[in-house]
Scaffold this active site. Sequence first.
Site, PDB file in Angstrom:
ATOM      1  N   HIS A   1      45.657  54.652  43.703  1.00 50.44           N
ATOM      2  CA  HIS A   1      44.641  53.705  44.055  1.00 50.44           C
ATOM      3  C   HIS A   1      44.805  52.779  42.267  1.00 50.44           C
ATOM      4  O   HIS A   1      44.828  51.586  42.848  1.00 50.44           O
ATOM      5  CB  HIS A   1      43.368  54.579  44.346  1.00 50.44           C
ATOM      6  CG  HIS A   1      42.181  54.152  44.360  1.00 50.44           C
ATOM      7  ND1 HIS A   1      42.069  53.042  45.139  1.00 50.44           N
ATOM      8  CD2 HIS A   1      41.295  53.566  43.171  1.00 50.44           C
ATOM      9  CE1 HIS A   1      40.634  52.001  45.335  1.00 50.44           C
ATOM     10  NE2 HIS A   1      40.082  53.120  44.046  1.00 50.44           N
TER      11      HIS A   1
ATOM     12  N   ASP B   1      52.826  20.154  39.210  1.00 55.04           N
ATOM     13  CA  ASP B   1      53.053  21.273  39.511  1.00 55.04           C
ATOM     14  C   ASP B   1      53.169  22.178  38.550  1.00 55.04           C
ATOM     15  O   ASP B   1      52.745  22.065  37.239  1.00 55.04           O
ATOM     16  CB  ASP B   1      54.563  21.879  40.687  1.00 55.04           C
ATOM     17  CG  ASP B   1      54.875  22.674  40.995  1.00 55.04           C
ATOM     18  OD1 ASP B   1      54.207  24.103  40.870  1.00 55.04           O
ATOM     19  OD2 ASP B   1      54.540  22.516  41.817  1.00 55.04           O
TER      20      ASP B   1
ATOM     21  N   TRP C   1      45.962  56.800  36.829  1.00 54.71           N
ATOM     22  CA  TRP C   1      46.871  55.386  36.045  1.00 54.71           C
ATOM     23  C   TRP C   1      47.019  55.412  34.705  1.00 54.71           C
ATOM     24  O   TRP C   1      47.549  54.002  34.730  1.00 54.71           O
ATOM     25  CB  TRP C   1      46.647  54.661  36.824  1.00 54.71           C
ATOM     26  CG  TRP C   1      44.731  54.668  35.559  1.00 54.71           C
ATOM     27  CD1 TRP C   1      43.811  54.048  36.032  1.00 54.71           C
ATOM     28  CD2 TRP C   1      45.246  52.843  34.579  1.00 54.71           C
ATOM     29  NE1 TRP C   1      43.425  53.724  34.499  1.00 54.71           N
ATOM     30  CE2 TRP C   1      43.502  52.603  34.264  1.00 54.71           C
ATOM     31  CE3 TRP C   1      46.083  52.246  33.633  1.00 54.71           C
ATOM     32  CZ2 TRP C   1      44.057  51.924  33.258  1.00 54.71           C
ATOM     33  CZ3 TRP C   1      46.179  51.156  33.411  1.00 54.71           C
ATOM     34  CH2 TRP C   1      44.384  51.154  32.523  1.00 54.71           C
TER      35      TRP C   1
ATOM     36  N   SER D   1      56.977  40.679  35.193  1.00 48.19           N
ATOM     37  CA  SER D   1      56.189  38.928  35.661  1.00 48.19           C
ATOM     38  C   SER D   1      55.311  38.226  35.641  1.00 48.19           C
ATOM     39  O   SER D   1      54.973  37.488  35.358  1.00 48.19           O
ATOM     40  CB  SER D   1      56.013  39.531  37.371  1.00 48.19           C
ATOM     41  OG  SER D   1      54.874  39.207  37.815  1.00 48.19           O
ATOM     42  N   SER D   2      54.401  39.362  34.888  1.00 52.19           N
ATOM     43  CA  SER D   2      52.883  38.917  34.664  1.00 52.19           C
ATOM     44  C   SER D   2      53.621  38.190  33.021  1.00 52.19           C
ATOM     45  O   SER D   2      52.771  36.947  33.137  1.00 52.19           O
ATOM     46  CB  SER D   2      52.564  39.932  33.880  1.00 52.19           C
ATOM     47  OG  SER D   2      51.310  40.123  35.247  1.00 52.19           O
TER      48      SER D   2
ATOM     49  N   HIS E   1      42.586  48.505  27.235  1.00 49.91           N
ATOM     50  CA  HIS E   1      41.377  47.784  27.482  1.00 49.91           C
ATOM     51  C   HIS E   1      41.245  45.705  27.563  1.00 49.91           C
ATOM     52  O   HIS E   1      40.724  45.860  28.816  1.00 49.91           O
ATOM     53  CB  HIS E   1      40.311  48.396  25.893  1.00 49.91           C
ATOM     54  CG  HIS E   1      39.028  48.252  26.278  1.00 49.91           C
ATOM     55  ND1 HIS E   1      38.737  48.500  27.833  1.00 49.91           N
ATOM     56  CD2 HIS E   1      38.884  46.896  25.634  1.00 49.91           C
ATOM     57  CE1 HIS E   1      37.397  48.227  27.236  1.00 49.91           C
ATOM     58  NE2 HIS E   1      37.669  46.636  26.259  1.00 49.91           N
TER      59      HIS E   1
ATOM     60  N   GLU F   1      43.033  45.167  29.166  1.00 57.15           N
ATOM     61  CA  GLU F   1      43.812  44.901  30.718  1.00 57.15           C
ATOM     62  C   GLU F   1      42.523  44.903  31.412  1.00 57.15           C
ATOM     63  O   GLU F   1      42.384  43.562  33.060  1.00 57.15           O
ATOM     64  CB  GLU F   1      44.191  46.053  30.852  1.00 57.15           C
ATOM     65  CG  GLU F   1      44.954  46.622  32.247  1.00 57.15           C
ATOM     66  CD  GLU F   1      45.792  45.506  32.900  1.00 57.15           C
ATOM     67  OE1 GLU F   1      46.283  44.302  32.311  1.00 57.15           O
ATOM     68  OE2 GLU F   1      45.452  44.609  35.068  1.00 57.15           O
TER      69      GLU F   1
ATOM     70  N   TYR G   1      39.919  43.216  30.246  1.00 56.54           N
ATOM     71  CA  TYR G   1      39.483  41.643  30.521  1.00 56.54           C
ATOM     72  C   TYR G   1      40.075  40.788  31.021  1.00 56.54           C
ATOM     73  O   TYR G   1      39.627  39.440  31.427  1.00 56.54           O
ATOM     74  CB  TYR G   1      39.427  41.064  28.723  1.00 56.54           C
ATOM     75  CG  TYR G   1      38.141  42.540  28.537  1.00 56.54           C
ATOM     76  CD1 TYR G   1      36.736  41.837  28.849  1.00 56.54           C
ATOM     77  CD2 TYR G   1      38.198  43.125  28.093  1.00 56.54           C
ATOM     78  CE1 TYR G   1      35.877  42.661  28.073  1.00 56.54           C
ATOM     79  CE2 TYR G   1      37.408  44.283  26.862  1.00 56.54           C
ATOM     80  CZ  TYR G   1      35.868  44.205  27.881  1.00 56.54           C
ATOM     81  OH  TYR G   1      34.987  44.842  26.722  1.00 56.54           O
TER      82      TYR G   1
ATOM     83  N   SER H   1      31.883  30.936  37.346  1.00 57.99           N
ATOM     84  CA  SER H   1      31.001  29.404  36.006  1.00 57.99           C
ATOM     85  C   SER H   1      31.299  27.933  37.186  1.00 57.99           C
ATOM     86  O   SER H   1      30.289  27.477  37.244  1.00 57.99           O
ATOM     87  CB  SER H   1      32.345  29.425  34.753  1.00 57.99           C
ATOM     88  OG  SER H   1      31.832  30.535  34.038  1.00 57.99           O
TER      89      SER H   1
ATOM     90  N   HIS I   1      38.153  53.266  21.890  1.00 60.55           N
ATOM     91  CA  HIS I   1      36.690  53.934  22.499  1.00 60.55           C
ATOM     92  C   HIS I   1      37.074  54.791  24.231  1.00 60.55           C
ATOM     93  O   HIS I   1      35.893  55.499  24.158  1.00 60.55           O
ATOM     94  CB  HIS I   1      35.820  52.676  22.334  1.00 60.55           C
ATOM     95  CG  HIS I   1      36.018  51.317  23.819  1.00 60.55           C
ATOM     96  ND1 HIS I   1      35.801  50.715  23.724  1.00 60.55           N
ATOM     97  CD2 HIS I   1      37.123  52.046  24.536  1.00 60.55           C
ATOM     98  CE1 HIS I   1      35.916  50.115  24.555  1.00 60.55           C
ATOM     99  NE2 HIS I   1      37.196  50.323  25.650  1.00 60.55           N
ATOM    100  N   HIS I   2      38.456  54.591  24.156  1.00 65.42           N
ATOM    101  CA  HIS I   2      39.039  55.903  25.397  1.00 65.42           C
ATOM    102  C   HIS I   2      39.187  56.420  24.827  1.00 65.42           C
ATOM    103  O   HIS I   2      39.545  57.618  25.846  1.00 65.42           O
ATOM    104  CB  HIS I   2      39.790  54.582  26.073  1.00 65.42           C
ATOM    105  CG  HIS I   2      39.912  53.276  26.886  1.00 65.42           C
ATOM    106  ND1 HIS I   2      39.350  53.531  28.043  1.00 65.42           N
ATOM    107  CD2 HIS I   2      39.715  52.176  26.132  1.00 65.42           C
ATOM    108  CE1 HIS I   2      39.201  52.342  28.553  1.00 65.42           C
ATOM    109  NE2 HIS I   2      38.844  51.553  27.335  1.00 65.42           N
TER     110      HIS I   2
ATOM    111  N   THR J   1      29.586  38.652  26.281  1.00 68.85           N
ATOM    112  CA  THR J   1      29.564  38.753  27.850  1.00 68.85           C
ATOM    113  C   THR J   1      27.826  38.612  28.132  1.00 68.85           C
ATOM    114  O   THR J   1      27.428  38.167  29.553  1.00 68.85           O
ATOM    115  CB  THR J   1      29.452  40.925  27.756  1.00 68.85           C
ATOM    116  OG1 THR J   1      30.743  40.755  27.398  1.00 68.85           O
ATOM    117  CG2 THR J   1      29.680  40.873  29.711  1.00 68.85           C
TER     118      THR J   1
ATOM    119  N   LYS K   1      27.536  34.837  27.964  1.00 69.08           N
ATOM    120  CA  LYS K   1      27.906  34.350  30.024  1.00 69.08           C
ATOM    121  C   LYS K   1      26.564  34.271  30.888  1.00 69.08           C
ATOM    122  O   LYS K   1      26.559  34.000  31.274  1.00 69.08           O
ATOM    123  CB  LYS K   1      29.225  35.141  30.341  1.00 69.08           C
ATOM    124  CG  LYS K   1      30.171  35.402  29.249  1.00 69.08           C
ATOM    125  CD  LYS K   1      31.516  34.541  29.707  1.00 69.08           C
ATOM    126  CE  LYS K   1      31.679  33.293  30.641  1.00 69.08           C
ATOM    127  NZ  LYS K   1      32.770  32.694  29.941  1.00 69.08           N
TER     128      LYS K   1
ATOM    129  N   ARG L   1      35.882  63.661  36.664  1.00 71.46           N
ATOM    130  CA  ARG L   1      36.186  62.675  37.309  1.00 71.46           C
ATOM    131  C   ARG L   1      37.984  63.101  37.476  1.00 71.46           C
ATOM    132  O   ARG L   1      38.533  64.106  37.384  1.00 71.46           O
ATOM    133  CB  ARG L   1      36.275  61.236  37.253  1.00 71.46           C
ATOM    134  CG  ARG L   1      37.563  61.096  36.224  1.00 71.46           C
ATOM    135  CD  ARG L   1      37.330  59.854  35.473  1.00 71.46           C
ATOM    136  NE  ARG L   1      38.284  58.880  35.321  1.00 71.46           N
ATOM    137  CZ  ARG L   1      39.232  58.173  34.892  1.00 71.46           C
ATOM    138  NH1 ARG L   1      38.784  57.902  33.780  1.00 71.46           N
ATOM    139  NH2 ARG L   1      39.783  57.069  35.564  1.00 71.46           N
TER     140      ARG L   1
END
Lengths: 286, 553, 197
Positions: free
Chosen positions: B92, B122, B162, B192-193, B276, B278, B280, B291, B325-326, B351, B354, B473
Site C-alpha cells: 500500500h 514538447d 515500505w 524512471s524518475s 524525507h 520524497e 516533499y 497556487s 527526525h524519523h 510552509t 505558503k 502502527r
Amino acid sequence: MFNVNRVMTRGALAAAVALPVTLCAGFALAQENGQPVPGGLGLPNMVTPVGLGTQQLYNMVLMPIISFIALFVLGLLIYVAYRFNEHANPIPSKLTHNTPLEIIWTLIPVLILLFISVPSLRLLAEQVEVPEASVTIKVTGNQWYWSYKYPEDQGGGFGFDQMLKPESELQPGELRLLTVDNEAVVPINEVIAVHITSNDVIHAFGVPSFGVRMDAIPGRLNQTWFKIDREGVYYGQCYFICGKDHAYMPIVIRAVTREKYNEWLAQAKQKFAGADQRVRVASESR
Amino acid sequence: MASSTMAGAHDHPRGLRRFLFSTNHKDIGTLYIILGSIGGVIGFLLSLAMRLELAYPGVQIFPGLAELLHGADPSMALDAGKNLYNVFITVHGVLMIFFMAMPILIGGFGNWFVPIMIGAPDMAFPRLNNISFWLLVSSLVLAVISMFVEGAPGMKGFGGGWTFYPPLSSNTGSPGPAMDFVILALHLAGASSILGAINFITTIFNMRAPGMTLHKMPLFVWSILVTAFLLLLVLPVLAGCVTMLLTDRNFGTMFYDPAGGGDPLLFQHLLWFFGHPEVYIVILPGFGIISQIVSTFSRKPVFGYLGMAYAMVCIGVLGSIVWAHHMYTVGMSLNAQRYFTLATMVIAVPTGIKIFSWIATMWGGSLSFRAPMVWAIGFIFVFTMGGITGVVLANASADKQFHEGYYVVAHFHYTLSLGAVFALYAGFYYWFPKMSGYMYSETLAKANFWLLFIGVNVVFFPQHFLGLGGMPRRYIDYPDAYALWNLVSSFGMIFVTLSLVVWFYAIIEAFMKKRLAGANPWGAGATTLEWTLSSPPPFHQFEVLPRITGAGR
Amino acid sequence: MNATAPRSRNRPRLIAAALIVGATAMLALSFASVPLYRAFCAATGFGGTPKTDAAGPTARGERVLTVRFDANVARDLPWRFEPEVAKISLRTGETKTIYYKVANLSDHETSGQAAYNVTPGQAGAFFVKVACFCFEEKRLGPREAEEWPVVFYLDPALEREEGMRGVREITLSYSFFATKDAAPSKTSETAIARPKG
C-alpha cells in the site's frame, strides 16, 4: 452555479463537530493506570517524570497551539469564502504584495516555534540523560517475545522470557493481547534504567504510561529510564514492525514497593534459576 | 529554440502505435495518469482490506484472503494472514507513493502542462520520456509480483513496511526473493524518475518561450522544477541504499549486517536521506497546482509570487537536511536530536508562508466556487491539519510518545492521503476540461469532494486518539480498548469508497455527455498559457512560439 | 533565433549531461557513505561509537563515573560470553583493564565478530579504548575458554561537555555474531527446513 451558502454551512458544521473534539483530545480522562482506556481521547495517565513532562508539553503547549492554528486557518478560510465570494465581491482587487504582512507571517511562526522549543528541549534532555539508577534491567527483543535480565550486582542474576498469554488461557479480567506469562517487576520511586537490544530484527520497547519508546537494534545497546510514582501494572507493546507476530509481543511491567520487590527478587531467583540456560537451548533449537 | 522537435514530428500516429511508442508529452502524460489511477485503485483496495480487518478486534478477513490470494493451507491460514497483512501495508505504501502520487502529479500533470505553461512544443527529450514511462510500468509489475513470491520463511511477499529496514529485509528476516523483486522495482522506479527529472529540468531551463523568464514561470512549473532537483538529488541515494541491501542479501557483503561490522542504522540514515525529501517530492507539485487554482478562481494573481517560489526552494533545501527526525528512537545522542528537532520545526515557516499566501491570494478576490476551487480550499485546510501535527512530531521529546504509533499514521495521511490526494483531485478537475475537451459535471465533482472530505476525516481524525492512547502502527490486531475509534475509522471507508465510485462515474458521464469545454472554461482568472490553446490542445502545440510580455503569471 | 540556433541545439545535451554527472555523483556518494559514516562515527563518537587511542590519557580529571559492562551473543553462535565484573567506578583520565570471560560451548571450532557501542550516545566521544579484543575476528577451539581484556579510559574533556553533565553511568556493550562466510542459500527448502518458532 453552486450555492455558496451551502458550502459555508456545511464547512462550519464540519468544523463545529471536529474542533471541540480536537480540543478535548488533549485532556486525559480518568482511567485505570497502565492500560489503554476504551474510547480514550487523550494521552494515558502518566506515572513517570518523563511521562508527566510529555503530558504537560502536549496538553499545555503543543495541543493549544496547534488547535489555535487550525482554528485560525479555518476561520480565515471561512471568512474569505464569505466576504470575497464572487457575489459579495464581484471586482477582484489587484493586491499581490504587502511586505509588512509577509514579514509578520514569517516572524510570528518563528516566535511560536522558539516558544515550543524551550520546554521541548528541556524534556528531551531529561529523557536522554539517565539519572543514577538503582535497578538496571536488560531487555532483549526476539521474534516474537521479550527477554529480561536482572543483573547480579543488584540482587538479580536471573533472566526470563515474557510471552503473550494465548487467548484461550486468559482468566477473567486479563487483557487480550496484553497479558503475558511472566511480568517484569520493578520497585516504585526508584530510577530504573532499561538497557535494550535485539537478538534478530529491529523491535521497539514502548510503554505509553511511562512516555518511553526505544528501538531494540541487533548489535547495539540502547538505554532509557523511568521512575514510576505509583504501584500498578503497566502495559506496553512492540513499536517497530518485526514480522508476522509484531502485534503479539506485549510488554508488562508491574511496579511494587521496595519490600515487595525484594520478595519477588528472592522468588524469581529460584523460579528462573537456570533459565538463562533454558533460553539458550530453546533458541538453539530454532 | 524549437529545434528539438525532430524531423517527421508532424506525423500523427494513431491507435496502439500512438500510445505504445508515444513521444508526445500529452499522450505520455495521459498514460501516466492512467497508470497512476490503476496504482491508486490497487493501493486503495489494499487499504480497504486493512480497514475491514481493523474494524473489529481479532483477526477476521486476512486468513481467508491469504487462502484466496496465496492458496495458503487452511491450517496455516492464520499465520499466512498475519504475514499478508504486513505485505498489504508495505505494498500500500509503495504503490501510493511510487505508483499513484508521483506518476499522476509529476508524470501526468507535469508532462501535460510544464511544456505548455512555458510555451514549449514538447519536452526536451521526447523519447527519453517514453522510456521513463515504460520503466515505471515494469517497476509496477515487479512490485505486484513481489506479493506472490516467497519473502519471510514459508511466507509470500515482503511484509516489513515500505521503509524496508534490515535485518527484517535482509536474509535474517526475509530470505526469499520477494524483497529482491521489491529492490529491483525500486531501481526501475528510481531510474524512471531520474530520467524524468533530467527531462523536466532541461525542458524548463532550455525550452521556455521568448520572454518567459524564470521569474515569470507559473508556480506549478516552479514546483516541478524544485521537485525534479530533489528527485535528482535523493533518488540516486535510494538506489545506492537498496543496491547495498541487494548485495548484502545475495553476494555476502555486510554493509548493514552487524555480524560483519556493518550497521543497520546506516541503512536508516540513507533511506531517510531519500525518504524525507520524497514526501516533499510528493507534496510540492500539489503546492504548485493549488497556487494555480487559487489564483484562477480568485481572479487575482498569486500573492507574493517570489515568496511562494522561493518558499518551495527553501522547503526543498530544508527537507533534505532533517532526515533523522524519523529516527528519534534509535538512540541518537542528545545534540543530534536537538539539531534535528530545531531544523525540522523550521520547515513550518516556509510552509506557513505558503498557507498564508494562498489565503492572501483569496483575500480581496472574487471567488468562484467551482469544483477545483472547492478541492483547493479543502486542501489548504487538511494540509494545515497535517502540518500542525507535524510540528508536534518534530519535537524529539514528544515523538517518544508517538513514534511508530497511530498519531504518526494520522499525521502523514493528513499530509499525503488528504493533502496530496486533494491537490491531485483539484488538478484533475481543473485540467480535465483541457485534457479531454469536455466539461465534467459540477454536481458530481462536488459530490466526489464532499464524500472524500467527510470520508478521509472520519477515517483519519480518530487515529489521532488511537495514537495518543498508544496504539502501535502496523498491527493486524489490537487490544480491545482501541475498538471504538478503529470502528469509526473503518466506517469512514464507506464514504471514501463511494467517492471513488462517484469519481469514476463523473469521468464516464463527462465523456458520454460530451459538453464541450472550449478553450478557457474558467474565465478571466485563468491566465496561464494552456488556456490559450484549444481543448484538447492540438497534437503539436506552439508551432509558432508564443511571446510572453508583461507579468503574465 | 537563427543566430542562437546552433548553440541551443547543444544546450539541452549539456544540461542533461551536467544533471547525469550530478546524479552519478550522488550515487557514488551513497556508496562512499559507508566508509564516510564509519569515519564520522569514529571521529565524533556519533551514535555511541567509542574512540580508539593506543597512547593512553594525557591528563587526569576530577569526576568519577560508573561504567557498566554488557554482553550479548547471537543465537547461532554457541558461546558463553560475559564480563567478569558488572560495573566499575573510575575517575576520568584513569586507565582501567577489565576482562570478559568467553567460552566455546560446542565441540567444533567457531569464530565470531563483535559489534559494540557505548550508551548514552554522547558518551562515545569520551570513551577511549586503548586495547580491545573487539577489533578483529575471534576464533575459539572446541570447548575452549579464554579471558579477553579491554583497556580503556574516560577522556577528562567530558567534564567540559554540556551533554555529559547529567551522565553518571556509561555502559559498554558487545554483541558477538557468528562470522558469516557467504550469503546463505535462498531456496525455500532451507527456509522451510528450519522449524517455525
